[in-house]
Design an enzyme around this catalytic site. Structure first.
Site, short mmCIF file in Angstrom:
data_model
loop_
_atom_site.label_atom_id
_atom_site.label_comp_id
_atom_site.label_asym_id
_atom_site.label_seq_id
_atom_site.Cartn_x
_atom_site.Cartn_y
_atom_site.Cartn_z
N ASP A 289 0.90 -1.16 0.00
CA ASP A 289 0.00 0.00 0.00
C ASP A 289 0.94 1.21 0.00
O ASP A 289 1.26 1.76 1.05
CB ASP A 289 -0.89 -0.05 1.25
N CYS B 35 -3.62 5.50 -2.87
CA CYS B 35 -4.84 6.31 -2.82
C CYS B 35 -4.63 7.55 -3.70
O CYS B 35 -4.92 8.67 -3.31
CB CYS B 35 -5.23 6.67 -1.39
#
Length: 403
Positions: free
Chosen positions: A301, A354
């Protein structure tokens, strides 16, 4: 709406810290909300939402008010006056708000709203990058969506409960939620409230996690008993989700370069009843090398620009700099190269950000596949989630398999 002087003054003080001292909006708001014990939930939500609103629309409001940073106290009241006029809030007769030119404010708003960088209140460079990477049409829709206030979504902790039971428990605590189609563990709050004060939260029945973010752990296709490495675990939102998907069986190794974030993860894991998570701080290259060729699943991530989560972090628009983008892309490429070596052959890996920029996402994966290490991998699937289409955070995720 009647304005209360102590709430407005507290908001002005907080804005001075955020804009002039470079403090983070969320931390400043948390501190401001503790300022007066007599404030009720309405007072607190007025303070939080007003501050976030003015942070979000800083560029537009500053253009209308004709003020420049660093803002004097008088300038901050002018920004606040613009907020009042555009929100239809009746201005009180305080000396700080005297002679507010209401008609001129509305006129300037109409005029500036024709230009995207003012209408969406973003720096020039960000507007240019958005257009270059996504094209005029997609960027216009996306940046508009990212200026909407983010909904509050929670993820049911399947180790302790199920969505229906959780919804019933929260209803008893006075919090109404709705189910989200296609997001099996998610509930969305119908009204914003401080859910961290609920008994359900203290008992570890849920975590606050955006619907798009909940897609990442799902994509990794974990099974109970596996060895999974979460390489950029942070405070562990996705590690906790993985623990639940694995029924607490097997091993999750949560890595991060920040020890304080891993401490927070330990606290959260204890509350959630997630017993199969082990934290390791990356304080030397040895930590990674020890894990080479040992994991069934790897989650990366990756650190990123965060452009997909501007709706919940509006101050990032002013903190981000174009040179940061260059350095973060370089870091992402290095992380992919290094951390992918943790995977066993036939194992699967997810690379996620993100961000909504292809240069941090698809292009990074394509570049990786052309490297020596990346040649051992096959791209199975990838998904870009745009805020303008989903109503939730912008995200990217790619599932790769080692040959």
């Amino acid at each position: 709406m009647r304005l209360h002087r102590n709430l407005v003054f507290a908001s002005i003080d907080a804005l001075a810290e955020i804009f002039n001292d470079g403090k983070y909006a969320d931390k400043t708001i948390q501190k401001t909300l503790k300022r007066d014990k007599r404030w009720g939930s309405r007072d607190r939500s007025f303070v939080a939402e007003t501050i976030y609103d003015i942070v979000r629309w800083k560029r537009l409001y500053a253009e209308i008010a004709e003020v420049k940073q660093p803002f004097s106290r008088e300038d901050l009241f002018r920004l606040f006056a613009v907020w009042c006029v555009l929100r239809g809030v009746k201005l009180p007769d305080w000396p700080q708000l005297e002679k507010t030119p209401e008609r001129r404010i509305k006129g300037r708003f109409d005029e500036l709203s024709k230009i995207r960088k003012y209408r969406e209140s973003i720096p020039d460079w960000m507007d240019e990058v958005g257009v270059k990477e996504l094209g005029e049409k997609v960027w216009t829709k996306e940046i508009h969506a990212l200026n909407e206030q983010a909904p509050v979504v929670i993820r049911t902790n399947k180790l302790k409960t199920d969505p229906k039971s959780l919804a019933d428990i929260l209803r008893e605590e006075g919090i109404e939620t709705s189910n989200l189609n296609n997001y099996p563990e998610a509930l969305e709050l119908k009204e914003r409230s401080n859910i961290f004060r609920t008994k359900a939260f203290q008992d570890g029945l849920f975590e606050v996690q955006d619907a798009s973010s909940q897609r990442v752990a799902e994509l990794l296709d974990v099974q109970p008993g596996m060895r999974v490495v979460d390489t950029c675990a942070g405070a562990g939102g996705k590690a906790l989700h993985l623990a639940a998907l694995m029924d607490n069986k097997g091993q999750i190794i949560a890595l991060d370069i920040y020890g304080n974030k891993l401490k927070e993860l330990k606290r959260r894991a204890k509350r959630a009843g997630a017993h199969n998570i082990e934290t390791r701080e990356i304080d030397s290259t040895k930590v990674i090398k020890k894990l080479y060729n040992s994991a069934d699943r790897v989650l990366i991530d990756a650190p990123c620009s965060g452009l997909g989560v501007l709706s919940r972090n509006p101050d990032a628009k002013w903190k981000l700099q174009p040179e940061f983008l260059d350095s973060i892309r370089k870091e992402q490429a290095e992380i992919l190269e290094k951390y992918s070596k943790i995977l066993k052959s036939k194992g699967k890996m997810v690379y996620a950000t993100c961000s909504i920029l292809p240069s941090e996402n698809q292009q990074q994966v394509q570049k990786f596949l052309k490297t020596g290490e990346g040649a051992n991998f096959t791209l199975l699937k990838e998904k870009t989630i745009l805020s303008s289409e989903s109503g939730y955070d912008g995200f990217y995720m790619a599932l790769l398999e080692k040959k």
